[in-house]
Design a protein around this motif. Sequence first.
Motif: not given
Length: 302
Positions: A116-117, A297, A110, A112-113
């Motif tokens: 990165d996003g 998100s 979570t 990392t996403a």
Amino acid sequence: MNDLDIRLVRCFVAVANERSFTRAAERLRIAQPWLSVQIRRLEEHLGFQLFDRNRTRAVIVSPEAESFLPVAQDYLVAAERAAASARRIRDQAAVYLNLGAPDFSADMPTRTAIIDGFLARHPRYEIEIHNAWTVELLKRLGEGEIDMAFTVGPHVDPHSEALVLGRYRLGLLVPMERVRTARQPLTLSAFAGEKVAIFRRNVNPAFHDSVAPILETAGISLTYLPESSLTAMLQFGQRTGIAVLIGEWQRDVPHMPDNFSVLALDEPSLSFNLNLVRRTGDRRPAVTALWNFAAQSLRVAA
């Protein structure tokens, strides 16, 4: 002559333009007697008279003041340009975010996403991660050393607000032989009478207090890790053979030793929140941008 006080120059320009102490005081939103004091201070500093009043109480600008006025106006304009430039630099710097996070959270999907996003959507933003445990991160956040933080466990800090990004389960780091012979998930009662190493309470009191009683109720004897980084946890388990409380998601991390693995536990209460935290009321553009992206998100994932 010492440097000119810009506040005194601003008072002079207001009176010279308005030709009235009363109107100048209203424009500057100050008391007229105080304005008169400032003009006298500037005259003493400059060494010449700026204004005179005739019998009709009209303000007369002296010849010296008439000569000084254009320079004084340029001085104020230059000061405003300097202030505007500083604001632009500050606003540009606001796209640089200092984030705090426990080092082991780098493996959390979570986290990392979201990072990165966010960077993919906002390419002008730069992020630097500062590793520490939750208690230290909240302290740094409160002191303004970092802008936001990823924390774990219950959020109990009254000076900040948290967005819960997800829940993660805990498991036990044990030798591979035990994983092969155990049916997973395993109940905690299988470790009754054994030692389990966990992080010390001072690194995250709320998180510790939500976990330790569950283990102790199952008859497990707690021992404490001398160092709480992921690398130290792995080394402690290999060196002592004692099971180590660790994140279940870390079973598949590349740096997991071949002879150790993470054993899943049949204990839903051994789970915790991953939070994104900001100071209460912090609405700076960069902070708000990351906060809103993370919230969006979560809505999309739901």
